[in-house]
Write a protein that holds these residues in place. Sequence first.
Motif, PDB file in Angstrom:
ATOM      1  N   ALA A 146      11.282  -6.679 -47.754  1.00  0.00           N
ATOM      2  CA  ALA A 146      11.574  -7.551 -48.887  1.00  0.00           C
ATOM      3  C   ALA A 146      10.647  -8.762 -48.908  1.00  0.00           C
ATOM      4  N   LEU A 147      10.252  -9.267 -47.731  1.00  0.00           N
ATOM      5  CA  LEU A 147       9.315 -10.392 -47.683  1.00  0.00           C
ATOM      6  C   LEU A 147       8.000 -10.018 -48.368  1.00  0.00           C
ATOM      7  N   LYS A 148       7.506  -8.818 -48.078  1.00  0.00           N
ATOM      8  CA  LYS A 148       6.269  -8.361 -48.699  1.00  0.00           C
ATOM      9  C   LYS A 148       6.450  -8.172 -50.203  1.00  0.00           C
ATOM     10  N   ALA A 149       7.585  -7.580 -50.597  1.00  0.00           N
ATOM     11  CA  ALA A 149       7.820  -7.297 -52.012  1.00  0.00           C
ATOM     12  C   ALA A 149       7.884  -8.580 -52.836  1.00  0.00           C
ATOM     13  N   VAL A 150       8.592  -9.589 -52.342  1.00  0.00           N
ATOM     14  CA  VAL A 150       8.679 -10.857 -53.062  1.00  0.00           C
ATOM     15  C   VAL A 150       7.307 -11.513 -53.151  1.00  0.00           C
ATOM     16  N   GLY A 151       6.549 -11.448 -52.068  1.00  0.00           N
ATOM     17  CA  GLY A 151       5.211 -12.027 -52.083  1.00  0.00           C
ATOM     18  C   GLY A 151       4.296 -11.334 -53.082  1.00  0.00           C
ATOM     19  N   LEU A 152       4.384 -10.008 -53.139  1.00  0.00           N
ATOM     20  CA  LEU A 152       3.546  -9.274 -54.079  1.00  0.00           C
ATOM     21  C   LEU A 152       3.950  -9.545 -55.526  1.00  0.00           C
ATOM     22  N   TYR A 153       5.236  -9.785 -55.746  1.00  0.00           N
ATOM     23  CA  TYR A 153       5.679 -10.135 -57.105  1.00  0.00           C
ATOM     24  C   TYR A 153       4.962 -11.394 -57.596  1.00  0.00           C
ATOM     25  N   GLU A 308       4.601 -11.267 -42.840  1.00  0.00           N
ATOM     26  CA  GLU A 308       5.234 -10.070 -42.288  1.00  0.00           C
ATOM     27  C   GLU A 308       4.821  -9.873 -40.829  1.00  0.00           C
ATOM     28  N   TYR A 309       3.538 -10.071 -40.530  1.00  0.00           N
ATOM     29  CA  TYR A 309       3.021  -9.912 -39.164  1.00  0.00           C
ATOM     30  C   TYR A 309       3.721 -10.881 -38.206  1.00  0.00           C
ATOM     31  N   LEU A 310       3.824 -12.138 -38.609  1.00  0.00           N
ATOM     32  CA  LEU A 310       4.452 -13.141 -37.752  1.00  0.00           C
ATOM     33  C   LEU A 310       5.955 -12.893 -37.603  1.00  0.00           C
ATOM     34  N   TYR A 311       6.594 -12.439 -38.681  1.00  0.00           N
ATOM     35  CA  TYR A 311       8.033 -12.161 -38.618  1.00  0.00           C
ATOM     36  C   TYR A 311       8.316 -11.001 -37.671  1.00  0.00           C
ATOM     37  N   LYS A 315       8.770 -14.573 -35.147  1.00  0.00           N
ATOM     38  CA  LYS A 315       8.688 -15.921 -35.711  1.00  0.00           C
ATOM     39  C   LYS A 315       9.546 -15.958 -36.972  1.00  0.00           C
ATOM     40  N   LEU A 316      10.779 -16.433 -36.837  1.00  0.00           N
ATOM     41  CA  LEU A 316      11.732 -16.369 -37.930  1.00  0.00           C
ATOM     42  C   LEU A 316      11.341 -17.239 -39.120  1.00  0.00           C
ATOM     43  N   ASP A 317      10.578 -18.299 -38.874  1.00  0.00           N
ATOM     44  CA  ASP A 317      10.153 -19.180 -39.965  1.00  0.00           C
ATOM     45  C   ASP A 317       8.756 -18.818 -40.464  1.00  0.00           C
ATOM     46  N   ALA A 318       8.374 -17.545 -40.336  1.00  0.00           N
ATOM     47  CA  ALA A 318       7.015 -17.108 -40.655  1.00  0.00           C
ATOM     48  C   ALA A 318       6.543 -17.526 -42.049  1.00  0.00           C
TER      49      ALA A 318
END
Length: 453
Positions: A146-153, A308-311, A315-318
Amino acid sequence: MNDRPPDAEVAPAPYPRRAYGWYVVFLLIVAYIVAFIDRGILALLVQPIKEDLGLSDVQMSWLMGPAFGIFYATLGIPIAVLADRHSRRNIIVIGVALWSLATAACGLARNYAGLFLARMMVGVGEATLSPCAYSIIPDYFPRQAALKAVGLYTMGQSIGAGIAFLLGGQVVLMVTQASGVDWPLVGTLKPWQMTFIVVGLPGLVLALLMLTIREPVRRGYLNQARSASGPARPVSETFRFLAGRWKTFGALFLGNSVVTTIGYSYFWLPSVFQRTWDVDAAQAGIYYGSVLATCGPLGVITGSKLSEYLYQRGKLDAPYTVFAFSIVGTLPFAIAMPLAGSALVAVALLAPAIFGLAVASATSSAAMVHVAPAEFRAQVSAIYLLVISLIGLFVGPPSVAMLTDYFFKDEMMIRYSLLVVTVVIGALGLTILLMGRSHYRASAKEAEGWHEK
């Protein structure tokens, strides 16, 4: 009455097929592109509109910012309340159709008041998109994806802005070659008016395509025993949730206002190129549009991938970390760009500035969604958009125009107006972001308990 014991486990519904989830994200990205085209095309039509309607820079800035932003920002919260209770898909469909028709209506305006009103209606329609999108996207994917999807949006903003300026640059060429077009019932339309109509009407096709989206099961509730069919949370509870974590969300909201203020002040960039380096409007559109359409998406993808890589590595605050440090890297280029000695040097400095702003835009949105539970997500998204939009639209374009008209009193000094806005806003926002990092880290740790692993 619910007979389930308080500690009963609720079996999570399966996520939709991954391919279908990405299809939805694709449609939402296309919608964001269309929205930004309809929103941003005005910036390349400044000169013909000023000449035709007899307007000043300040009056044009009110069309760029406040006319669009007054409802775009303030309607976000009531729309988000609807999104938390009703079909987000249907709200988006209505919004896309409305802003498309309103953009076309800009082309029918005969005076400043008519154009102002049409721009306001564009804002009403576009206010539906992001609160619903930020709410619906995480329900199609596991948390990491979902982090990637929101970023791509958010990539749609950069692509849409790039296309808007590239398209606008070509339209400016038409302005010099045509005097007007006679239409039945509406009379003669000038090229800038035709531009709005041609840009706006295709959005109606997109509204029909949005009907292919299926509403997903809502996920990530504070109380996992609560189903999506339960009573929606009132706005007062959303504000209580935010108030309990005001240092986290205050840093996010005000920090991202740096991105929106600088980004919206860049609506004046075509005019900066024209007045400072004697670049015609068409070429200015090509310069700016090319940078936006390439460096913008590259920045969004880079920011999303890095978060995404850091998460993945604990790293929860990536997303917040990437967001904050992208601003650090962006400001030197954004400050140097207006001082460039030539148009080509300005473009070379603009490229890394746009890349950094795109990284920040993608990761700030992901950072906000990352710490917002499902029952508040649409409303938190709307409040977030309210703050960053009001600040960006009401400070960005008008402050550049007011400094030019009232302080420097010379339209040829517009690049220095842009410089002042960038330095002041950038320094304030960066300070707030760095101060809020530890508070965001604590909120991210809390949010991990709300989601299915």
